[in-house]
Write an enzyme that holds these catalytic residues in place. Structure first.
Site, PDB file in Angstrom:
ATOM      1  N   LYS A 168       5.879  -8.409   6.791  1.00 45.52           N
ATOM      2  CA  LYS A 168       5.847  -9.111   5.444  1.00 45.52           C
ATOM      3  C   LYS A 168       7.007  -9.937   5.113  1.00 45.52           C
ATOM      4  CE  LYS A 168       2.664  -6.031   3.488  1.00 45.52           C
ATOM      5  NZ  LYS A 168       2.347  -4.955   2.382  1.00 45.52           N
ATOM      6  N   LYS A 210      -4.185  -4.122  13.153  1.00 44.08           N
ATOM      7  CA  LYS A 210      -4.975  -2.982  12.566  1.00 44.08           C
ATOM      8  C   LYS A 210      -5.680  -4.004  11.180  1.00 44.08           C
ATOM      9  CE  LYS A 210      -1.563  -2.436   8.720  1.00 44.08           C
ATOM     10  NZ  LYS A 210      -0.838  -1.378   8.033  1.00 44.08           N
ATOM     11  N   LYS A 255      -5.901  -5.423   4.429  1.00 45.22           N
ATOM     12  CA  LYS A 255      -6.348  -5.986   3.120  1.00 45.22           C
ATOM     13  C   LYS A 255      -6.064  -7.455   3.075  1.00 45.22           C
ATOM     14  CE  LYS A 255      -6.177  -1.815   0.147  1.00 45.22           C
ATOM     15  NZ  LYS A 255      -5.093  -1.319  -0.488  1.00 45.22           N
TER      16      LYS A 255
HETATM   17  P1  AMP Z   1      -2.977   0.306   2.051  1.00 46.76           P
HETATM   18  O1  AMP Z   1      -4.074  -0.494   2.174  1.00 46.76           O
HETATM   19  O2  AMP Z   1      -1.650  -0.147   2.683  1.00 46.76           O
HETATM   20  O3  AMP Z   1      -2.665   0.450   0.488  1.00 46.76           O
HETATM   21  O4  AMP Z   1      -2.958   1.651   2.755  1.00 46.76           O
HETATM   22  C1  AMP Z   1      -3.703   2.672   2.051  1.00 46.76           C
HETATM   23  C2  AMP Z   1      -3.848   3.882   3.085  1.00 46.76           C
HETATM   24  O5  AMP Z   1      -4.793   3.411   3.814  1.00 46.76           O
HETATM   25  C3  AMP Z   1      -2.599   4.209   3.798  1.00 46.76           C
HETATM   26  O6  AMP Z   1      -2.585   5.541   3.987  1.00 46.76           O
HETATM   27  C4  AMP Z   1      -2.883   3.649   4.996  1.00 46.76           C
HETATM   28  O7  AMP Z   1      -2.254   4.453   6.020  1.00 46.76           O
HETATM   29  C5  AMP Z   1      -4.496   3.664   5.439  1.00 46.76           C
HETATM   30  N1  AMP Z   1      -4.658   2.532   6.135  1.00 46.76           N
HETATM   31  C6  AMP Z   1      -4.496   1.288   5.787  1.00 46.76           C
HETATM   32  N2  AMP Z   1      -4.825   0.400   6.972  1.00 46.76           N
HETATM   33  C7  AMP Z   1      -5.540   1.050   7.745  1.00 46.76           C
HETATM   34  C8  AMP Z   1      -6.278   1.109   9.037  1.00 46.76           C
HETATM   35  N3  AMP Z   1      -6.467  -0.127   9.624  1.00 46.76           N
HETATM   36  N4  AMP Z   1      -6.595   2.215   9.605  1.00 46.76           N
HETATM   37  C9  AMP Z   1      -6.519   3.337   9.240  1.00 46.76           C
HETATM   38  N5  AMP Z   1      -5.762   3.587   8.063  1.00 46.76           N
HETATM   39  C10 AMP Z   1      -5.436   2.512   7.179  1.00 46.76           C
END
Ligand code: AMP
Ligand code: TRP
Length: 328
Positions: free
Chosen positions: A113, A193, A196
């Protein structure tokens, strides 16, 4: 034996995609049967990147709604917005005094980031607030995708330092990662990966996408040269990612699926993947459309009230241990 406690959080930035669902959310729902569960929409974390206030307000409710639609049951889990429980931020300050600047500077998520121009103190100390989220509830386990491993290690380091100075106050939290779907990759670049914050919306399938959108996104997903469906992350990252997704949505192993679709052709294979995703997400989508914003906000406020009571118990213990209490 006391019930083991679990905490996890999700940022209300952008829309929840199948990576979030497979890596985290689906697991959170299942864990309600066995653990005392606390789930949080971490809106303070979202502020580490610039947010439009009106959009942030909407994204918070949308995220809360998805949690409920996916099956987080406020009767069994504590669910709330992080900013409504100020003890998170208070504990974050205290834990920050145990944090190593060197270690914070080495965090992959920070470096990514920071590279994108998002330099600020909040982004740097993001893992400290995340540790405080976990520690304020003194939980034993944290279900997350595998992109959070470094942050969990960091949290355990803080616990070790705190506990060795003040006695064993915090449990050392373990990470729980699902066997499949712990790292869902982008549909447009299967070597990074699904995220969002990817500017290309066709790189991810949103949990609330309709049937046509899912079909189109899967059909346009990047595949690899050749014709055979095979699981080979190095040489066939696109097809392997689709196999992982199919496996996560069907409960069948990637190897069994690769065998079955080996000569099906990419077109038919993708059709199967799209159908599995559609049928897996449709109950969530339906529940989402049925939920009312006001009901969701009421549930979140009730959750926050209960969470403040629990968080305050932890803070009272911490203040007393470190010498910030009149009982000292
Ligand atoms: P975030 O989108 O960063 O708020 O992530 C929320 C949850 O989703 C966390 O537990 C991340 O580890 C999981 N997560 C986010 N992106 C992925 C992905 N591409 N594959 C699997 N888990 C994900
Ligand atoms: N950092 C996590 C992510 O980006 C979100 C998060 C914040 C979190 N606080 C947490 C996850 C506490 C687990 C526990 O996905």
């Amino acid at each position: 034996m006391t019930t083991r406690r679990v905490f996890s959080g999700i940022q209300p930035s952008g829309d929840i995609h199948i990576g979030n669902y497979m890596g985290a959310l689906r697991n959170w729902v299942a864990m309600q049967d066995e653990y005392a569960t606390v789930y949080c929409v971490v809106d303070l974390h979202a502020l580490t990147l610039p947010q439009d206030p009106a959009e942030l307000a909407r994204a918070r409710v949308r995220t809360a709604k998805i949690l409920l639609a996916a099956g987080i049951d406020p009767g069994r889990s504590l669910v709330y917005y992080q900013s409504q429980v100020p003890q998170h931020a208070e504990l974050s300050w205290i834990m920050g005094t145990f944090a190593s600047m060197g270690q914070l500077g080495r965090m992959t998520q920070y470096k990514e980031k920071e590279d994108k121009g998002g330099q600020n103190l909040g982004l740097f100390s993001y893992p400290v607030l995340m540790a405080a989220d976990i520690l304020i509830h003194r939980v034993h386990a944290v279900p997350v995708g595998n992109d959070q491993t470094q942050h969990l290690e960091f949290t355990r380091d803080l616990v070790d330092r705190f506990n060795s100075r003040y006695g064993n106050f915090f449990p050392v939290p373990e990470q729980i990662t699902p066997p499949v779907g712990a790292r869902v990759m982008s549909l447009k670049d299967p070597t990074s990966k699904m995220s969002k914050s990817d500017p290309d919306p066709s790189s991810r399938i949103i949990v609330t996408d309709d049937t046509d959108t899912i079909v189109t996104k899967v059909r346009r997903a990047v595949t690899d040269s050749g014709k055979l469906v095979a699981y080979d992350v190095e040489r066939k990252p696109g097809i392997s990612n689709l196999l992982d997704i199919l496996s996560a949505f069907t409960g069948r192993s990637v190897h069994e699926l690769a065998e079955e679709y080996r000569s099906a052709g990419y077109g038919r294979f993708k059709q199967t993947v799209a159908e599995a995703v559609i049928s897996g997400l449709s109950p969530v989508r339906r529940a989402y459309l049925d939920l009312d914003d006001h009901d969701v906000e009421r549930i979140m406020s009730e959750g926050a009230e209960a969470a403040r009571t629990r968080a305050e118990e932890t803070m009272a213990g911490v203040r007393s241990l470190i010498g910030l209490s009149q009982d000292n």
